[in-house]
Design an enzyme around this catalytic site. Sequence first.
Site, PDB file in Angstrom:
ATOM      1  N   ALA A  89      -2.162   4.892   4.097  1.00  0.00           N
ATOM      2  CA  ALA A  89      -3.401   4.981   4.858  1.00  0.00           C
ATOM      3  C   ALA A  89      -3.124   5.681   6.183  1.00  0.00           C
ATOM      4  O   ALA A  89      -1.973   5.788   6.621  1.00  0.00           O
ATOM      5  CB  ALA A  89      -3.975   3.596   5.114  1.00  0.00           C
ATOM      6  N   GLY A 111      -1.591   2.438   0.590  1.00  0.00           N
ATOM      7  CA  GLY A 111      -2.875   2.704  -0.047  1.00  0.00           C
ATOM      8  C   GLY A 111      -2.784   3.683  -1.194  1.00  0.00           C
ATOM      9  O   GLY A 111      -3.612   3.664  -2.111  1.00  0.00           O
ATOM     10  N   GLU A 150      -1.740   1.632  -4.116  1.00  0.00           N
ATOM     11  CA  GLU A 150      -2.903   0.804  -4.461  1.00  0.00           C
ATOM     12  C   GLU A 150      -3.954   1.635  -5.194  1.00  0.00           C
ATOM     13  O   GLU A 150      -4.614   1.146  -6.116  1.00  0.00           O
ATOM     14  CB  GLU A 150      -3.480   0.178  -3.199  1.00  0.00           C
ATOM     15  CG  GLU A 150      -2.576  -0.909  -2.628  1.00  0.00           C
ATOM     16  CD  GLU A 150      -3.013  -1.419  -1.273  1.00  0.00           C
ATOM     17  OE1 GLU A 150      -3.163  -2.650  -1.112  1.00  0.00           O
ATOM     18  OE2 GLU A 150      -3.209  -0.588  -0.356  1.00  0.00           O
ATOM     19  N   GLU A 202       3.749  -2.081   3.922  1.00  0.00           N
ATOM     20  CA  GLU A 202       2.877  -2.604   4.973  1.00  0.00           C
ATOM     21  C   GLU A 202       3.527  -3.659   5.867  1.00  0.00           C
ATOM     22  O   GLU A 202       3.248  -3.724   7.062  1.00  0.00           O
ATOM     23  CB  GLU A 202       1.585  -3.171   4.357  1.00  0.00           C
ATOM     24  CG  GLU A 202       0.581  -2.129   3.902  1.00  0.00           C
ATOM     25  CD  GLU A 202       0.823  -1.631   2.494  1.00  0.00           C
ATOM     26  OE1 GLU A 202      -0.055  -0.969   1.932  1.00  0.00           O
ATOM     27  OE2 GLU A 202       1.915  -1.909   1.935  1.00  0.00           O
TER      28      GLU A 202
END
Length: 258
Positions: A66, A112, A115, A135
């Site tokens: 992200a 992300g 994901e 993360e």
Amino acid sequence: MSYENITTTQKERVHYITVNRPKQLNALNKATIQELHEALKSAEADENTRVVILTGSGEKAFVAGADIKEFADFDTENGKQLAAEGQKKLFDFIENLSKPVIAAVNGFALGGGLELAMASHIRIASDNAKLGLPEVSLGVIPGYGGTQRLSQLVGRGKAMELITTAGMISASDAQNWGLVNHVVPQEELMALAEKIALKICNNSGNAIKSAIKAVNANYQASVNGYEVEVAEFGNCFGTPEFIEGTTAFIEKRKPKFK
């Protein structure tokens, strides 16, 4: 529709969506998530689209996480809202799309990005891919479904290890773990994605929609997946594709699904 952060292309019955932020290693920001939502929503509504292939531009990254600068100053409530909106708008949206999404993972798939791949229905990776959820090294946890989908795919122990170490694994390890279906040289990645997509296109779109719904039901709390399977199995009998498929089998010919 024109986009700033992604590109889309239609080739016969396959819709290609490419995250196109190469200078940021295709990192996800709010604008990109919104554009991906719109592109996927359009593909869902398009009767000519049977399969979506999702990838990243260039050879370095599928999606390398992200855009951290976008939420570095968020507080608790902002963080909750970011995760909830992202899950609803993109990650859960992909998982529940009625048309299969193939993630062609080229290079880094981190945070992300991983994901995003895990929300897709099928994952293939280039042999130079690196996958991970880093993360916790930033003081947060995966917020776009990573803690849930990773454990579903690889098991609790391996998920705990990958998340808590903030490490990365190779494409070959990802395949051994069951995180990706196939690993190929990067120059063969899109060809394999297209080969799988064309196989899907030969089958009943209505049946595939029902299959996705039934498989997903197994991972939904308070939902009996067997009951969903029974219901969707019955629903298939009410479609013209069921008549064509069974008739073609009896007549010893290939079915022609519309």
